[in-house]
Write a protein that holds these residues in place. Structure first.
Motif, PDB file in Angstrom:
ATOM      1  N   ARG A 179      -4.243   2.847 -11.623  1.00 28.44           N
ATOM      2  CA  ARG A 179      -5.517   2.307 -11.145  1.00 28.44           C
ATOM      3  C   ARG A 179      -6.692   3.051 -11.780  1.00 28.44           C
ATOM      4  O   ARG A 179      -7.711   2.440 -12.099  1.00 28.44           O
ATOM      5  CB  ARG A 179      -5.583   2.385  -9.617  1.00 28.44           C
ATOM      6  N   HIS A 180      -6.550   4.342 -11.972  1.00 27.77           N
ATOM      7  CA  HIS A 180      -7.573   5.129 -12.676  1.00 27.77           C
ATOM      8  C   HIS A 180      -7.805   4.547 -14.073  1.00 27.77           C
ATOM      9  O   HIS A 180      -8.950   4.468 -14.543  1.00 27.77           O
ATOM     10  CB  HIS A 180      -7.110   6.582 -12.766  1.00 27.77           C
ATOM     11  N   LYS A 212      -3.502  -3.269 -13.551  1.00 26.75           N
ATOM     12  CA  LYS A 212      -3.126  -4.001 -12.338  1.00 26.75           C
ATOM     13  C   LYS A 212      -1.647  -3.734 -12.057  1.00 26.75           C
ATOM     14  O   LYS A 212      -0.828  -3.718 -12.987  1.00 26.75           O
ATOM     15  CB  LYS A 212      -3.395  -5.490 -12.497  1.00 26.75           C
ATOM     16  N   PHE A 272     -14.012   8.696  -9.733  1.00 20.44           N
ATOM     17  CA  PHE A 272     -13.582   8.349  -8.382  1.00 20.44           C
ATOM     18  C   PHE A 272     -13.069   6.907  -8.357  1.00 20.44           C
ATOM     19  O   PHE A 272     -13.795   5.986  -7.975  1.00 20.44           O
ATOM     20  CB  PHE A 272     -14.734   8.517  -7.376  1.00 20.44           C
ATOM     21  N   PRO A 273     -11.826   6.674  -8.776  1.00 19.60           N
ATOM     22  CA  PRO A 273     -11.315   5.301  -8.828  1.00 19.60           C
ATOM     23  C   PRO A 273     -11.100   4.716  -7.437  1.00 19.60           C
ATOM     24  O   PRO A 273     -10.679   5.408  -6.504  1.00 19.60           O
ATOM     25  CB  PRO A 273      -9.983   5.444  -9.570  1.00 19.60           C
ATOM     26  N   ASP A 274     -11.389   3.435  -7.307  1.00 15.74           N
ATOM     27  CA  ASP A 274     -11.189   2.723  -6.047  1.00 15.74           C
ATOM     28  C   ASP A 274      -9.704   2.473  -5.819  1.00 15.74           C
ATOM     29  O   ASP A 274      -8.979   2.108  -6.738  1.00 15.74           O
ATOM     30  CB  ASP A 274     -11.946   1.394  -6.089  1.00 15.74           C
ATOM     31  N   MET A 275      -9.246   2.681  -4.578  1.00 11.80           N
ATOM     32  CA  MET A 275      -7.837   2.456  -4.237  1.00 11.80           C
ATOM     33  C   MET A 275      -7.700   1.467  -3.084  1.00 11.80           C
ATOM     34  O   MET A 275      -6.665   1.436  -2.403  1.00 11.80           O
ATOM     35  CB  MET A 275      -7.167   3.788  -3.889  1.00 11.80           C
ATOM     36  N   SER A 276      -8.728   0.646  -2.861  1.00  7.48           N
ATOM     37  CA  SER A 276      -8.679  -0.290  -1.739  1.00  7.48           C
ATOM     38  C   SER A 276      -7.630  -1.376  -1.940  1.00  7.48           C
ATOM     39  O   SER A 276      -7.153  -1.976  -0.977  1.00  7.48           O
ATOM     40  CB  SER A 276     -10.055  -0.925  -1.512  1.00  7.48           C
ATOM     41  N   GLU A 277      -7.272  -1.642  -3.191  1.00  3.53           N
ATOM     42  CA  GLU A 277      -6.207  -2.606  -3.489  1.00  3.53           C
ATOM     43  C   GLU A 277      -5.377  -2.050  -4.639  1.00  3.53           C
ATOM     44  O   GLU A 277      -5.368  -2.567  -5.746  1.00  3.53           O
ATOM     45  CB  GLU A 277      -6.789  -3.971  -3.845  1.00  3.53           C
ATOM     46  N   ALA A 278      -4.665  -0.950  -4.334  1.00  5.32           N
ATOM     47  CA  ALA A 278      -3.876  -0.281  -5.367  1.00  5.32           C
ATOM     48  C   ALA A 278      -2.798  -1.205  -5.921  1.00  5.32           C
ATOM     49  O   ALA A 278      -2.476  -1.164  -7.112  1.00  5.32           O
ATOM     50  CB  ALA A 278      -3.250   0.989  -4.799  1.00  5.32           C
ATOM     51  N   ASP A 303      -1.878  -5.021  -6.512  1.00  5.44           N
ATOM     52  CA  ASP A 303      -2.664  -6.248  -6.646  1.00  5.44           C
ATOM     53  C   ASP A 303      -2.194  -7.354  -5.694  1.00  5.44           C
ATOM     54  O   ASP A 303      -1.007  -7.737  -5.699  1.00  5.44           O
ATOM     55  CB  ASP A 303      -2.577  -6.733  -8.088  1.00  5.44           C
ATOM     56  N   ASP A 321       0.865  -1.182   0.000  1.00  8.47           N
ATOM     57  CA  ASP A 321       0.000   0.000   0.000  1.00  8.47           C
ATOM     58  C   ASP A 321       0.895   1.223   0.000  1.00  8.47           C
ATOM     59  O   ASP A 321       2.124   1.105   0.153  1.00  8.47           O
ATOM     60  CB  ASP A 321      -0.901  -0.009   1.247  1.00  8.47           C
TER      61      ASP A 321
END
Length: 286
Positions: free
Chosen positions: A233-234, A238, A159-165, A167, A137
């Motif tokens: 990620r945007h 991966k 609004f891209p998700d960054m919970s698992e930037a 992989d 992270d």
């Protein structure tokens, strides 16, 4: 929306179109971004096409010692790749949107997976210079975000998700592969895992700043990567992130550091770093 903002997508498209004409038919699916002292991996690419950054429309030019400043495209371990031999940094004076510009270009060329590498200072006391660290992270301490401003749906969602930037599956694969890698002297690869703190630079941090970052959960600190990963990620890419721990950055044990020292440690670590990245590329599913 200003004319400059309107032209950003057009500039990415024009840059990608130009690079595509220089790839000799290679259609890369994997992108590699090589940090300070790690660029020699690009020399292992077979049938390479070289595209200096200075030739590409709308591209910035890297000013950092140890960065060749070009794309290298071809095959590595049988996989079509495009390698950034050198990168751009926020501290060079470029806006963050310019720093991440090549990430979007790679995406337009067909890249779906990217390996981000860097040289970093180790803040975790269990690390030592010469270790590699899988980035689990990051903490963005640059003071900037490349997605500020108008969003282009052609590049990614607002609004891209960054919970698992970074992989999780890629990290597990890298850990499995690292178990079989040793140095020329037979020493096993020391592979760590942790949180990367991205700062703006170009000054190295003070002891108090390093102590603060470590207390906030950082394991390593460097001057790149976070903006590029946000953009990746945007764009739906991966990411595998690897830091070469070139020095120890413990606040209450800090010693003077130069860029030359960073490069020297990266040079010593390079063989096992290259072995890990090549093994990862070889095993990565098409």
């Amino acid at each position: 929306m200003t004319a400059e903002n309107q032209s950003y997508l057009q500039h990415i498209t024009e840059a990608a179109d130009y690079v595509r004409t220089k790839l000799g038919g290679v259609k890369p699916s994997i992108g590699l971004v090589l940090g300070s002292g790690l660029g020699d991996l690009a020399e292992k690419v077979e049938g390479p096409g070289y595209v200096p950054f200075g030739e590409i429309p709308h591209f910035p030019v890297s000013t950092v010692e140890g960065h060749a400043g070009r794309f290298v495209a071809g095959t590595l371990e049988g996989k079509p790749v495009i390698v950034m031999q050198g990168r751009f940094h926020f501290y060079e004076g470029y806006p963050m949107q310019k720093v991440v510009f090549p990430v979007y270009v790679m995406r337009m060329l067909g890249v779906t997976s990217v390996v981000m590498t860097n040289a970093a200072g180790g803040m975790n006391r269990s690390f030592q210079a010469g270790d590699l660290m899988l980035i689990s992270d990051h903490i963005n301490f640059t003071g900037a975000n490349p997605l500020i401003g108008p969003n282009f749906k052609e590049l990614g969602v607002r609004f891209p998700d960054m919970s698992e930037a970074y992989d999780r599956g890629y990290r597990e694969l890298a850990k499995r592969l690292a178990a079989g890698i040793t140095s020329a002297e037979g020493a096993p690869l020391r592979l760590q895992e942790g949180v990367y703190c991205g700062i703006s630079g170009p000054a190295y941090m003070t002891p108090s700043e390093l102590t603060m970052l470590a207390r906030l959960g950082g394991d390593a600190v460097g001057m790149s990567t976070v903006g590029e990963v946000i953009a990746a990620r945007h764009a739906g890419l991966k990411v595998l992130g690897i830091s070469c721990i070139t020095d120890m950055a413990i606040g209450d044990e800090l010693e003077p550091l130069t860029h030359e020292q960073v490069m020297a440690t990266a040079e010593r670590t390079k063989p096992m770093f290259q072995s890990l990245v090549r093994a990862f590329v070889r095993e990565l599913a098409d």
